[in-house]
Design an enzyme around this catalytic site. Structure first.
Site, PDB file in Angstrom:
ATOM      1  N   VAL B  83       0.828  -1.207   0.000  1.00  0.00           N
ATOM      2  CA  VAL B  83       0.000   0.000   0.000  1.00  0.00           C
ATOM      3  C   VAL B  83       0.866   1.263   0.000  1.00  0.00           C
ATOM      4  CG1 VAL B  83      -2.002  -1.084   1.084  1.00  0.00           C
ATOM      5  CG2 VAL B  83      -0.223  -0.083   2.538  1.00  0.00           C
ATOM      6  N   ILE B 125       3.596  -2.619   5.487  1.00  0.00           N
ATOM      7  CA  ILE B 125       4.096  -2.274   4.150  1.00  0.00           C
ATOM      8  C   ILE B 125       3.516  -3.178   3.059  1.00  0.00           C
ATOM      9  CG2 ILE B 125       6.245  -1.273   5.016  1.00  0.00           C
ATOM     10  CD1 ILE B 125       7.675  -3.749   3.901  1.00  0.00           C
ATOM     11  N   GLU B 126       2.657  -4.103   3.441  1.00  0.00           N
ATOM     12  CA  GLU B 126       2.027  -4.930   2.409  1.00  0.00           C
ATOM     13  C   GLU B 126       0.569  -4.497   2.205  1.00  0.00           C
ATOM     14  OE1 GLU B 126       3.166  -9.122   2.541  1.00  0.00           O
ATOM     15  OE2 GLU B 126       4.977  -8.608   3.637  1.00  0.00           O
ATOM     16  N   MET B 127      -0.358  -5.087   2.936  1.00  0.00           N
ATOM     17  CA  MET B 127      -1.754  -4.709   2.707  1.00  0.00           C
ATOM     18  C   MET B 127      -2.272  -3.697   3.745  1.00  0.00           C
ATOM     19  SD  MET B 127      -2.895  -8.506   1.411  1.00  0.00           S
ATOM     20  CE  MET B 127      -4.578  -8.191   0.876  1.00  0.00           C
TER      21      MET B 127
END
Lengths: 334, 334
Positions: B83, B125-127
């Site tokens: 994201v 830092i991913e979803m």
């Protein structure tokens, strides 16, 4: 404007509201331009390109990222997110039934699906490719695309022209027929509830269909000023006039705040609403539109009826198969 | 380790290289845990959740964004983009045939597909979801998901447990059988070229299959140190040792630079290579692995033969239908 070839027209005419509106059924096929007839090979190639994030600089954003075919054809965001987390000022329009728009983009600056498809790929805040030459080099480096373009166009065919033609050919297949409204307009009076029929007649009575006309309720080719009437109470909340619409492109004062009339098809699936995605719910969108475009204050019941009708515009989404995207040799993303 | 139930084993034993390796065919079904038997309703729900970007804070990142089912099961990037354009230090492993891994993630910190599925959703830092409670609230706000969860699990079923079970059930269907290698190992000697057979025997002779063992060439459950041998010439170029592997999780010095053995299935489709995605091509990856793990300098011909064999590990990707994602009422994304 009056058509007598459907049961519904007669119903509308016989209602207590003396408004004659053509209630057209959505065609199941979209017309293609002379120089880009729809073929199965083009559609398959277009399906691949449309869903391939490697058409973006970072390899993370495809056409479908913002115009999501698995959803209502957009991303349910106020504005879309392009490469490196960048956002713009407008809300992604739906790709479903976009084939029935005579112009594309909120400001109608593209005259065809082909012209539209070329834009986002090289927009720095959307897909971020430097130019189409860079796209063509990348596609040429992928063996599977060489074959797919040859199948669709023959020969050594990878170009901006063929890529956008393939994407447009695929988009012309994205049609959602057989909504409750379409069934009703075809003569099945049980397909809509009484409330939905009330909402439909109210939409005609108010004059919504003056602009949202035609089978896609998108007044094909029509531009309208938004907002028309006093914006005072909503301006502070929704900032509608910040965006100059068509004038952002033409720089002409006469084009200020002109927008393409957007489709109402599947609108229950495409929150949030308006060009800037500022309005979160369909109820509020109906209320705001009536006030700003028609200077009418709707009652709660009228809004509920209209929203019920708008829900009857949700069509059947044909099952989509996922494309297999051909392999990248090595990688170009950092 | 030796199996005599395939033609290929006999071929390998009869070759000039005196190495006995079990050349196993990829199963067409993956085993499911006792508490999560695979059912059609779970698979359909999992397919929806897996491809739904609304499982991320911004509504732009789905499981499939980084582990792309339309590609080789990952994103062809050195590291993935979560994201708001954030990137991490590792390269996304493929989801295809992940069902045959005994542990998941590069560092093997998840013991099941179910446990893995829970991680990225709430990784900032991913979803980027705050926590699974927030995910459950969002899913509960979408009527179509209430129904799909009830169909899959019965009753009022939306939870972290059921969501990750559904995703895992779907992932267990992502299997790519019938590669040229599988056909060869099943007795069809025409399925691989002479060069591919040479590459296969070389892989056994060198000892690659000591770790990359089993039908998925992933030494199921095995952890190995990487790099084993002198890293001097590659360290400056590829920075392999910056990542401590399993020790990043356990903080134990004995776990430093331990990684799960990754699958070699479909490796020709999943550039770039290694845990940090630092190596762009398969040729270079083979050369680097031989040097750093086996202290061997391969000739150009040996590398070419091995890469030809690795290309024979590209399987058949079963046609995937796109899920229809249920509509969001209003929107929660800003």
């Amino acid at each position: 404007m009056i058509k007598f070839n459907s049961l519904l027209t007669a119903v509308a005419l016989a209602s207590s509201v003396s408004v004659a509106v053509a209630w057209d059924v959505l065609p199941t096929e979209a017309p293609a331009p002379m120089d880009n007839p729809t073929t199965p090979a083009k559609v398959e190639l277009g399906r691949m390109l449309y869903h391939d994030p490697r058409l973006s600089s970072t390899g993370t954003v495809s056409c479908s990222s913002c115009h999501n075919t698995m959803l209502g054809g957009e991303d349910n965001r106020p504005n879309s997110m392009g490469v490196n987390g960048q956002t713009g000022g407008r809300s992604a329009p739906t790709v479903w039934n976009a084939a029935f728009n005579k112009v594309q983009f909120w400001d109608g600056r593209a005259e065809s699906l082909e012209a539209q498809a070329a834009g986002p790929v090289t927009n720095p805040i959307e897909m971020g490719m430097k130019n189409w030459d860079e796209v063509v080099v990348r596609l040429n480096s992928i063996e599977g695309y060489q074959k797919a373009f040859a199948d669709a166009f023959g020969g050594n065919a990878i170009s901006k022209d063929t890529a956008t033609k393939a994407i447009a050919a695929y988009e012309r297949t994205l049609i959602t027929p057989n909504s409750p409204y379409d069934k009703y307009a075809s003569g099945d009076q049980s397909a809509m509830t009484d409330q939905q029929v009330r909402g439909m007649n109210k939409v005609a009575e108010l004059g919504c269909t003056g602009c949202h006309s035609g089978p896609a309720f998108n007044g094909p080719g029509m531009f309208q000023k938004f907002p028309v009437h006093g914006n005072g109470m909503y301006q502070a909340k929704y900032h509608f006039t910040k965006d100059l619409g068509l004038a952002e492109v033409t720089k002409k004062s006469g084009d200020e705040h002109l927008f393409k009339v957007p489709t109402l098809r599947n609108i229950a699936l495409t929150a949030p609403y308006f060009h800037n995605g500022a309005v979160k719910t369909l109820d509020e969108a109906v209320k705001v539109m009536a006030k700003l475009q028609l200077d009418k204050d709707l009652s709660k019941d009228e809004i509920t009826d209209i929203v019920a009708f708008l829900n009857a515009l949700t069509g059947e989404f044909p099952e989509q198969k996922m494309p297999r995207l051909p392999a990248t040799p090595g990688t170009t993303f950092n």
